[in-house]
Scaffold this motif. Structure first.
Motif, short mmCIF file in Angstrom:
data_model
loop_
_atom_site.label_atom_id
_atom_site.label_comp_id
_atom_site.label_asym_id
_atom_site.label_seq_id
_atom_site.Cartn_x
_atom_site.Cartn_y
_atom_site.Cartn_z
N ASN A 25 0.50 -10.40 1.95
CA ASN A 25 -0.73 -10.55 2.71
C ASN A 25 -1.88 -10.52 1.71
O ASN A 25 -1.96 -9.60 0.89
CB ASN A 25 -0.86 -9.38 3.70
N PRO A 26 -2.79 -11.50 1.73
CA PRO A 26 -3.88 -11.54 0.75
C PRO A 26 -4.71 -10.26 0.68
O PRO A 26 -5.25 -9.94 -0.37
CB PRO A 26 -4.73 -12.73 1.22
N ARG A 27 -4.79 -9.53 1.79
CA ARG A 27 -5.58 -8.29 1.78
C ARG A 27 -4.87 -7.18 0.99
O ARG A 27 -5.48 -6.17 0.67
CB ARG A 27 -5.82 -7.80 3.21
N GLY A 28 -3.59 -7.41 0.66
CA GLY A 28 -2.81 -6.35 0.03
C GLY A 28 -2.63 -6.47 -1.47
O GLY A 28 -1.99 -5.61 -2.08
N VAL A 29 -3.17 -7.52 -2.09
CA VAL A 29 -2.96 -7.70 -3.53
C VAL A 29 -4.20 -8.35 -4.15
O VAL A 29 -4.76 -9.28 -3.59
CB VAL A 29 -1.69 -8.55 -3.80
N VAL A 30 -4.61 -7.80 -5.29
CA VAL A 30 -5.77 -8.33 -6.01
C VAL A 30 -5.36 -8.55 -7.47
O VAL A 30 -4.75 -7.66 -8.09
CB VAL A 30 -6.97 -7.35 -5.96
N VAL A 31 -5.69 -9.72 -8.01
CA VAL A 31 -5.35 -10.06 -9.39
C VAL A 31 -6.60 -9.98 -10.26
O VAL A 31 -7.65 -10.50 -9.89
CB VAL A 31 -4.74 -11.47 -9.48
N HIS A 32 -6.47 -9.31 -11.41
CA HIS A 32 -7.57 -9.21 -12.36
C HIS A 32 -7.10 -9.80 -13.70
O HIS A 32 -6.06 -9.40 -14.22
CB HIS A 32 -7.99 -7.76 -12.57
N SER A 33 -7.86 -10.73 -14.22
CA SER A 33 -7.56 -11.32 -15.53
C SER A 33 -8.61 -10.85 -16.52
O SER A 33 -9.78 -11.21 -16.40
CB SER A 33 -7.55 -12.85 -15.43
#
Length: 293
Positions: free
Chosen positions: A83-91
């Motif tokens: 679910n998009p609300r459950g994962v955040v990607v940081h580069s």
């Protein structure tokens, strides 16, 4: 295809990267690997929903590896069912002017996952003991006390940073963040082939950077510093896993399977039960809503 055992990849003693294979030989073709990944993806997605409802843990996935080791595509394929609300990607790229006004760990603290969520660091706080060690002149941008030139960097500077990183990871793990660190172990020859493909295939040209060739020239230095960092920071709180990365499909499956197996150890992650007073009156609430029609 044989089952994946996370312990086969976990760093629990001193390692030598040159002695660890970059390709895992298994029975089965790419379709088999993709099918297995799909099954793990689905289970991870459902488990993350439960973790979101439980609201006590966050998960930090750290991905490190040489250029072209497959970090971007791994993130896309392993976490696409979430679910998009459950994962955040940081580069994490070159620090911005704002980030340089703080200590080097500040931007990583700011990106830590909320309870119930995953955060993925595509390149991580380890860049501060890898890239800056290969290119110590980058340290000067941090405007640290008593460091005006590269020659001013103290002898124990990198040792201290590694200790600070260990303390950082211990602190966040003791406060509910599950830390998993993956080094995508790529061979120099496979990197050469992947860089060539970026030049030969027009649709991949945009991925090529002269910086890739420049950093390739520091291959041996990076291997030395990766090895040292992994050996000194693979802890119970934040273990390293060395994943053979010459086969992208296999690497994705290995990472997903390790995450799944580790998360299964947290048996307290369950969906919360409704309060008794609500459970006792479910029939009343249901009838109230039905009568509205």
């Amino acid at each position: 295809m044989k089952s994946i055992d996370p312990n086969d990849f976990k760093v629990t003693e001193k390692i030598k990267l040159s002695k660890i294979p970059t390709l895992l030989k298994v029975n089965g073709d790419d379709d088999d690997k993709i099918e297995k990944l799909d099954k793990v993806q689905s289970k991870l997605s459902k488990q993350q929903d439960t973790m979101y409802a439980h609201n006590r843990y966050g998960v930090l996935i750290c991905l490190q590896g040489m250029d072209t080791s497959g970090k971007d595509s791994l993130i896309r394929e392993v976490f696409k069912e979430f679910n998009p609300r459950g994962v955040v990607v940081h580069s994490f790229k070159t620090p911005t002017s704002t980030e340089l006004e703080h200590d080097y760990l500040w931007r990583h603290y700011m990106a830590l996952p909320e309870k119930g969520k995953y955060a993925i660091f595509n390149r991580t706080h380890y860049e501060n003991v890898l890239v800056t060690r290969v290119h110590p002149e980058f340290i000067l941008a941090e405007n640290l006390p008593e460091i005006e030139t590269v020659e001013d960097i103290p002898k124990d500077f990198w040792k201290d940073r590694i200790e600070q990183i260990n303390n950082f990871e211990k602190h966040i793990s003791q406060n509910g963040i599950i830390v998993l660190k993956f080094y995508l172990h790529l061979s120099k020859e496979e990197q050469r082939q992947r860089l060539l493909r970026r030049l030969e295939k027009e649709k991949h040209n945009w991925k090529f950077s002269l910086g890739d060739l420049k950093e390739r020239g520091h291959w041996d230095e990076y291997q030395e510093y990766y090895e040292e960092a992994i050996n000194k920071t693979s802890t119970k709180d934040a273990p390293w896993y060395i994943v053979p990365a010459d086969d992208k499909e296999m690497a994705r499956y290995i990472v997903a399977k390790i995450i799944w197996e580790v998360m299964q150890k947290h048996t307290d992650i369950k969906e919360p039960e409704l309060p008794e007073d609500i459970q006792e009156n479910i029939g009343i609430y249901k009838k109230q809503l039905e009568n509205e029609s």
